[in-house]
Write a protein that holds these residues in place. Structure first.
Motif, PDB file in Angstrom:
ATOM      1  N   CYS A   1       0.840  -1.199   0.000  1.00  0.00           N
ATOM      2  CA  CYS A   1       0.000   0.000   0.000  1.00  0.00           C
ATOM      3  C   CYS A   1       0.876   1.250   0.000  1.00  0.00           C
ATOM      4  O   CYS A   1       2.029   1.223   0.425  1.00  0.00           O
ATOM      5  CB  CYS A   1      -0.895   0.024   1.236  1.00  0.00           C
ATOM      6  SG  CYS A   1      -2.135  -1.262   1.260  1.00  0.00           S
ATOM      7  N   THR A   2       0.280   2.332  -0.445  1.00  0.00           N
ATOM      8  CA  THR A   2       0.917   3.643  -0.402  1.00  0.00           C
ATOM      9  C   THR A   2       0.090   4.538   0.503  1.00  0.00           C
ATOM     10  O   THR A   2      -1.140   4.584   0.369  1.00  0.00           O
ATOM     11  CB  THR A   2       0.966   4.260  -1.813  1.00  0.00           C
ATOM     12  OG1 THR A   2       1.654   3.366  -2.677  1.00  0.00           O
ATOM     13  CG2 THR A   2       1.668   5.595  -1.807  1.00  0.00           C
ATOM     14  N   ILE A   3       0.739   5.227   1.428  1.00  0.00           N
ATOM     15  CA  ILE A   3       0.017   6.153   2.299  1.00  0.00           C
ATOM     16  C   ILE A   3      -0.249   7.428   1.510  1.00  0.00           C
ATOM     17  O   ILE A   3       0.674   8.112   1.088  1.00  0.00           O
ATOM     18  CB  ILE A   3       0.803   6.448   3.588  1.00  0.00           C
ATOM     19  CG1 ILE A   3       0.988   5.143   4.383  1.00  0.00           C
ATOM     20  CG2 ILE A   3       0.081   7.497   4.431  1.00  0.00           C
ATOM     21  CD1 ILE A   3       1.880   5.264   5.604  1.00  0.00           C
ATOM     22  N   ALA A   4      -1.543   7.707   1.279  1.00  0.00           N
ATOM     23  CA  ALA A   4      -1.935   8.846   0.450  1.00  0.00           C
ATOM     24  C   ALA A   4      -2.278  10.077   1.278  1.00  0.00           C
ATOM     25  O   ALA A   4      -2.118  11.201   0.812  1.00  0.00           O
ATOM     26  CB  ALA A   4      -3.137   8.468  -0.418  1.00  0.00           C
ATOM     27  N   SER A   5      -2.764   9.860   2.496  1.00  0.00           N
ATOM     28  CA  SER A   5      -3.212  10.971   3.321  1.00  0.00           C
ATOM     29  C   SER A   5      -3.146  10.544   4.777  1.00  0.00           C
ATOM     30  O   SER A   5      -3.421   9.387   5.107  1.00  0.00           O
ATOM     31  CB  SER A   5      -4.649  11.339   2.939  1.00  0.00           C
ATOM     32  OG  SER A   5      -5.157  12.327   3.789  1.00  0.00           O
TER      33      SER A   5
END
Length: 133
Positions: free
Chosen positions: A31-35
């Motif tokens: 996963c990528t932390i977007a916010s």
């Protein structure tokens, strides 16, 4: 209602340890932390988002069998991820095992929720499907 254009938009759940849960999803599940904010964080995955809400100030009481399930394309990938998680000290609820619906394992991710990682690559015929469907 049947709408063939409907798709999964997001999963949302609380975590008693927001930072550790987000790091787990980022490191182990791609996963990528977007916010990020005081309320929690949004993680991105191809095709859907994961919203993790900060529950550090109250107890999270998960139903006994509630879990999130992720599928990998091969048995080898499931075994490899299981080994990496164990090496990182992640609690195994049920270690890697073969099952009629495909090989899998269950672990407790930081924050306390149950996670299943499986594949249908070795599933019996009635449970088989392609990785994409």
């Amino acid at each position: 209602m049947t709408d063939t254009t409907m798709k999964l938009n997001h999963l949302s759940f609380p975590s008693s340890d927001l930072a550790a849960t987000a790091a787990f999803f980022e490191k182990h599940l791609g996963c990528t932390i977007a916010s990020r904010g005081d309320w929690g964080c949004i993680l991105k995955r191809p095709g859907f988002d994961i919203v993790i809400e900060d529950a550090a100030q109250h107890a999270v009481d998960w139903p006994p069998n509630f879990h999130l399930g992720f599928e990998l394309p091969s048995v080898a990938e499931v075994e490899t991820l299981c080994g990496r998680l164990k090496a990182d000290g992640i609690e195994m609820q049920q270690d890697f095992f073969k099952h009629p619906r495909g090989s899998r394992f269950f672990c407790r991710a930081p924050g306390g929720f149950l996670l299943e990682i499986n594949t249908r690559a070795d599933a019996e015929a009635p449970y088989r499907g392609t990785f994409d469907n």
